[in-house]
Design a protein around this motif. Structure first.
Motif, mmCIF file in Angstrom:
data_model
loop_
_atom_site.group_PDB
_atom_site.id
_atom_site.type_symbol
_atom_site.label_atom_id
_atom_site.label_comp_id
_atom_site.label_asym_id
_atom_site.label_seq_id
_atom_site.Cartn_x
_atom_site.Cartn_y
_atom_site.Cartn_z
ATOM 1 N N PHE A 128 0.857 -1.186 0.000
ATOM 2 C CA PHE A 128 0.000 0.000 0.000
ATOM 3 C C PHE A 128 0.889 1.231 0.000
ATOM 4 C CE2 PHE A 128 0.761 1.713 4.217
ATOM 5 C CZ PHE A 128 1.394 0.661 4.828
ATOM 6 N N SER A 129 0.295 2.388 -0.219
ATOM 7 C CA SER A 129 1.040 3.603 0.086
ATOM 8 C C SER A 129 0.099 4.553 0.799
ATOM 9 C CB SER A 129 1.637 4.219 -1.171
ATOM 10 O OG SER A 129 0.691 4.988 -1.838
ATOM 11 N N TYR A 131 -1.256 8.477 1.861
ATOM 12 C CA TYR A 131 -1.507 9.701 1.116
ATOM 13 C C TYR A 131 -0.497 10.765 1.516
ATOM 14 C CZ TYR A 131 -6.003 7.817 -0.276
ATOM 15 O OH TYR A 131 -6.981 7.048 -0.814
ATOM 16 N N ASN A 133 0.656 14.548 1.770
ATOM 17 C CA ASN A 133 -0.119 15.740 2.131
ATOM 18 C C ASN A 133 -1.286 15.452 3.063
ATOM 19 O OD1 ASN A 133 1.499 17.258 0.362
ATOM 20 N ND2 ASN A 133 0.143 16.700 -1.344
ATOM 21 N N ARG A 134 -1.302 14.268 3.673
ATOM 22 C CA ARG A 134 -2.312 14.031 4.703
ATOM 23 C C ARG A 134 -1.592 13.524 5.942
ATOM 24 N NH1 ARG A 134 -7.631 11.107 2.111
ATOM 25 N NH2 ARG A 134 -7.487 12.025 0.048
ATOM 26 N N ASP A 138 -5.551 12.443 9.679
ATOM 27 C CA ASP A 138 -6.466 12.424 8.533
ATOM 28 C C ASP A 138 -6.758 10.987 8.095
ATOM 29 O OD1 ASP A 138 -6.409 15.196 8.440
ATOM 30 O OD2 ASP A 138 -4.795 15.262 6.957
ATOM 31 N N ARG A 141 -8.980 9.328 10.659
ATOM 32 C CA ARG A 141 -10.328 9.897 10.695
ATOM 33 C C ARG A 141 -11.180 9.318 9.560
ATOM 34 N NH1 ARG A 141 -9.436 15.771 10.886
ATOM 35 N NH2 ARG A 141 -9.044 15.364 8.711
ATOM 36 N N LEU A 142 -10.548 9.120 8.407
ATOM 37 C CA LEU A 142 -11.286 8.526 7.286
ATOM 38 C C LEU A 142 -11.839 7.151 7.663
ATOM 39 C CD1 LEU A 142 -12.172 8.339 4.313
ATOM 40 C CD2 LEU A 142 -9.868 7.539 3.753
ATOM 41 N N VAL A 143 -10.991 6.330 8.278
ATOM 42 C CA VAL A 143 -11.436 4.975 8.623
ATOM 43 C C VAL A 143 -12.456 5.017 9.761
ATOM 44 C CG1 VAL A 143 -10.691 2.665 9.262
ATOM 45 C CG2 VAL A 143 -9.169 4.128 7.940
ATOM 46 N N ASP A 145 -14.483 7.430 10.716
ATOM 47 C CA ASP A 145 -15.789 7.978 10.329
ATOM 48 C C ASP A 145 -16.513 7.080 9.334
ATOM 49 O OD1 ASP A 145 -15.191 10.008 12.003
ATOM 50 O OD2 ASP A 145 -14.833 11.526 10.456
ATOM 51 N N THR A 146 -15.765 6.413 8.463
ATOM 52 C CA THR A 146 -16.434 5.519 7.520
ATOM 53 C C THR A 146 -16.994 4.310 8.259
ATOM 54 O OG1 THR A 146 -14.918 6.222 5.790
ATOM 55 C CG2 THR A 146 -16.216 4.281 5.338
ATOM 56 N N ALA A 182 -0.644 2.142 8.998
ATOM 57 C CA ALA A 182 -1.623 1.227 8.402
ATOM 58 C C ALA A 182 -2.123 0.218 9.436
ATOM 59 C CB ALA A 182 -1.013 0.508 7.206
ATOM 60 N N MET A 185 -4.715 1.884 11.399
ATOM 61 C CA MET A 185 -5.954 1.950 10.628
ATOM 62 C C MET A 185 -6.696 0.612 10.681
ATOM 63 S SD MET A 185 -4.524 4.108 7.347
ATOM 64 C CE MET A 185 -6.062 4.376 6.462
ATOM 65 N N PRO B 5 -17.495 10.551 4.550
ATOM 66 C CA PRO B 5 -16.134 10.822 5.057
ATOM 67 C C PRO B 5 -15.074 10.766 3.954
ATOM 68 C CG PRO B 5 -17.276 9.300 6.501
ATOM 69 C CD PRO B 5 -18.141 9.442 5.281
ATOM 70 N N GLU B 9 -12.649 13.891 3.020
ATOM 71 C CA GLU B 9 -11.189 13.845 3.049
ATOM 72 C C GLU B 9 -10.601 14.178 1.687
ATOM 73 O OE1 GLU B 9 -9.376 13.621 5.814
ATOM 74 O OE2 GLU B 9 -11.236 13.489 6.946
ATOM 75 N N ARG B 16 -6.079 21.646 0.385
ATOM 76 C CA ARG B 16 -4.763 21.920 0.953
ATOM 77 C C ARG B 16 -3.691 22.013 -0.131
ATOM 78 N NH1 ARG B 16 -5.865 18.569 5.684
ATOM 79 N NH2 ARG B 16 -5.259 16.795 4.431
ATOM 80 N N SER B 77 -0.057 3.706 -7.091
ATOM 81 C CA SER B 77 0.756 3.876 -5.893
ATOM 82 C C SER B 77 0.413 2.862 -4.818
ATOM 83 C CB SER B 77 0.581 5.282 -5.332
ATOM 84 O OG SER B 77 -0.667 5.395 -4.682
ATOM 85 N N GLY B 78 -0.829 2.406 -4.804
ATOM 86 C CA GLY B 78 -1.245 1.453 -3.774
ATOM 87 C C GLY B 78 -2.091 2.074 -2.683
ATOM 88 N N SER B 79 -2.296 3.392 -2.733
ATOM 89 C CA SER B 79 -3.138 3.968 -1.684
ATOM 90 C C SER B 79 -4.603 3.578 -1.875
ATOM 91 C CB SER B 79 -2.983 5.492 -1.624
ATOM 92 O OG SER B 79 -3.250 6.073 -2.869
ATOM 93 N N LEU B 86 -12.122 -0.149 3.212
ATOM 94 C CA LEU B 86 -13.191 0.493 3.987
ATOM 95 C C LEU B 86 -14.526 -0.206 3.733
ATOM 96 C CD1 LEU B 86 -12.303 4.233 3.230
ATOM 97 C CD2 LEU B 86 -11.887 2.994 5.352
#
Lengths: 389, 296
Positions: A128-129, A131, A133-134, A138, A141-143, A145-146, A182, A185, B5, B9, B16, B77-79, B86
């Motif tokens: 995985f990679s 993000y 700039n987060r 952040d 919070r995504l996980v 809240d989802t 990760a 998360m 959410p 994000e 930003r 990238s894998g993200s 999710l």
């Protein structure tokens, strides 16, 4: 947003928390909070695949895989790189779709019930990679809240040892820090099943220990842990049961003892005897399950015997322990008998037979095959004299 | 709304970045374009016309730059694996992406257009608020169409470079910047009718084709609201083309058809229908493809 980890579940957990054989009932029953289902849940499989096959063109990444992971266990999914471990996990998570075969995760279909499955599964993916700039906050919070849970990012990052970097740009993280993020998360929402794909990769020894501790903590909470790894040293420390995958096929499965027992790897038992070593050798070789027995002599003639013994399974130095055969080979060896066993459980019989023959045993050293030697033996055997040699 | 959410994000991350604020700056400089031709025709509503200048080049290019990697890039990238884990269906991931990117681009865009609007009101007096709101609404719909196209391509292709090539060449060059120039030639080939853009024939198909691009459809709808003429070109060109003393290659329905004789499908409201199609069709194809295959 379904409050899947709501009140009922929490009560259930505190009641059963900590018991190692804590059973997780799959499917919707968990959500109904019906305590009556817990009793029958002991044979519930958390992960179950049948004839699972995934082909990319003519190549099968996973071939006819039938896996079953029981509720409450820590299952290690082992195999060399490219064996199909990540593909299997991608199939379990519905990132990729099977060519053939069926999958149940927590009693549900990973594709049709993707929301329910992912609500109850925490995953640390491989490759995985994060993000750029987060921040870590952040990401969490995504996980959170989802999934609709009330976890705190600070607390989760505290557990994985990343709390001080919570508001840093994740793009600036090292590999190990990304792995920790990760993992945090994956812990959101107290998952019933925690899938860790190569969790040790990129981690320093502290990170490795953190992963191990979290795996145990989560397991004690009641979660089933499914993790893949090619880092074998860690496996013995973590898992209850393991499966060895080779070229898309499951070549061995069981507890470490079971794997040792059935692996095509011999165990060496060294007996330091008071008395006639030849007599001891004869007594030992009469026991069923003994491959051969030999007297280790001091001096030149014995050297090729003892070296042939040492050349057997890749020996205990991978475990970080001193190799007993090496020390005894240099010791006065005239009274040492080396017995090669098919499996470790023959040991008692051999000792009994030798003692019955009237030879006293001063010391008995058992050199158990490491996971690595089992792994090598299994994956080489499956290759069947192929390119691996 | 499980995807909220995710959308939030996405929008935050976009807000930003520098890119969206560069877009806002570009819009400030690009859209404030008073002219005598337009003032004579629209009066204070000229300010509403400034909004329309956002369509055409600046916003489509911004949408592509800010969106082509949205899914293809995450896949590479894998993200994307973090999102796929999710509790969301793949359709919800797509929805979250589209709405998040829409919001992330719309917020700076609305701020910039707000400033331009304020400047216009100060300079040229108050416009018709009803028309303003209508043009504003169609502008948001247009932005949604652009984002849908970009995200859809990003969801369908496997590689980021493929997405970039398809969007910059196929979408920006052919469908946006070049479309109105190519249409007369393409139509005369297809229909076998000679087309002189300076004196267009009364061919319904020609005018329909001219407005099939997202920007063409947007211009048709907003020109209709502004009463600037039934044309897929931006409003100064439409106004210009309809003035008998001028000759222009901009196609306006009033040039070729006598009043009341144009086919119904050339009605200005058709622009909204075409915009909706540009939202629904790409997203449907993207959903079907994205929902089907292997994503890791």
């Amino acid at each position: 947003m379904s409050p899947a980890n709501g009140g009922d579940d929490g009560i259930e957990r505190t009641k059963n928390g900590g018991t190692p054989d804590r059973t997780k009932n799959g499917g919707a029953s968990d959500r109904t909070g019906n305590d009556g289902t817990l009793e029958h849940a002991s044979d519930e499989l958390v992960v179950e695949t049948e004839g699972l096959t995934k082909r990319y063109g003519p190549d099968a990444a996973v071939e006819d895989l039938s896996l079953s992971v029981e509720s409450g266990e820590i299952y290690g999914f082992l195999g060399p790189n490219g064996a199909g471990k990540s593909t299997t996990i991608n199939l379990l998570m519905d990132y990729v779709r099977p060519t053939e075969g069926s999958i149940r995760v927590l009693g549900l279909d990973p594709r049709a019930d993707v929301v329910d499955v992912h609500q109850r599964v925490g995953i640390l993916p491989d490759g995985f990679s994060v993000y750029e700039n987060r921040t870590a906050r952040d990401h969490l919070r995504l996980v959170i809240d989802t999934k609709g849970t009330d976890d705190h990012p600070e607390a989760l990052l505290e557990r994985v040892g990343l709390a001080e970097a919570i508001d840093d740009d994740a793009g600036s993280y090292s590999r190990g820090m990304r792995q920790r993020l990760a993992l945090a998360m994956a812990l959101v929402g107290e998952p019933d099943l925690l899938i860790l794909d190569e969790p040790f990769s990129g981690l320093d020894p502290h990170g490795v220990r953190t992963v191990r501790e979290i795996a145990h903590e989560e397991n004690e909470r009641g979660a089933t842990i499914f993790f893949s790894s090619h880092v074998l040293g860690q496996v013995e420390l973590v898992c209850d049961r393991m499966g060895i995958l080779h070229e898309g096929e499951l070549v061995a499965e069981g507890t470490l003892e079971e794997l040792r027992a059935e692996a095509p790897v011999t165990t060496e038992l060294e007996l330091v005897v008071d008395g006639d070593p030849e007599r001891a050798r004869r007594a030992a070789s009469g026991v069923s399950g003994v491959v051969d027995a030999s007297v280790a002599m001091a001096g030149a003639p014995s050297s090729d015997e003892s070296s042939s013994v040492e050349a057997g399974p890749p020996s205990a130095d991978v475990d970080g322990e001193p190799t007993p055969s090496a020390t005894t080979a240099t010791a006065p060896a005239a009274d040492t008998v080396v017995v090669r066993l098919e499996s470790t459980d023959r040991r008692e019989d051999v000792i009994a037979a030798v003692e019955e023959a009237g030879v006293a045993i001063r010391r008995a050293d058992l050199e158990e095959p490491s996971v690595e030697s089992i792994f090598v033996a299994q994956t080489e055997e499956a290759a069947d004299g192929g390119e691996l040699r | 709304m499980r995807w909220y959410p995710l959308a939030r994000e996405e929008a935050r991350a976009l807000l930003r970045s520098k890119g969206v604020w560069l877009l806002a700056l570009a819009l400030l400089l690009w859209t404030y374009r008073p002219s005598y031709t337009v003032w004579n025709e629209l009066g204070p509503d000229m300010t509403i016309g400034f909004l329309q200048f956002a369509g055409g080049i600046v916003v489509p290019i911004a949408a592509v730059i800010l969106g082509y990697r949205a899914i293809a890039g995450e896949r590479a990238s894998g993200s994307l694996k973090l999102l796929l884990g999710l509790p969301l269906t793949r359709g919800e991931i797509l929805a979250g992406k589209v709405v998040g990117r829409l919001a992330g681009i719309a917020i700076p865009m609305v701020l910039a257009l707000g400033i331009v609007t304020a400047a216009g009101v100060v300079q040229y007096g108050l416009f018709s608020p009803r028309r303003y709101l209508a043009v504003f609404a169609v502008t948001v719909l247009y932005l949604l169409a652009l984002v849908s196209i970009v995200i859809s391509v990003s969801a369908i292709v496997r590689r980021t470079t493929t997405a970039a090539a398809m969007l910059f060449i196929g979408f920006i060059l052919l469908l946006d910047i070049g479309w109105q120039m190519f249409v007369p030639g393409i139509y005369s080939r297809l229909a076998g009718v000679p087309v002189n853009p300076y004196d267009p024939p009364a061919e319904g198909g020609l005018f329909l084709m001219d407005r099939l691009s997202p920007t063409g459809a947007y211009n048709v709808a907003t020109n209709g609201i502004l009463d600037a003429g039934n044309s897929a070109w931006h409003h100064p060109s439409a106004i210009w083309a309809l003035q008998p003393s001028h000759s222009s290659n901009a196609l306006a329905v009033g040039e070729a058809f006598d009043p009341g004789t144009a086919p119904l499908y050339l009605h200005e409201a058709g622009g909204v229908v075409i915009l909706v199609a540009w939202i629904v069709v790409p997203l449907s194809i993207a959903y079907l493809r994205f929902d089907e295959g292997d994503l890791a």
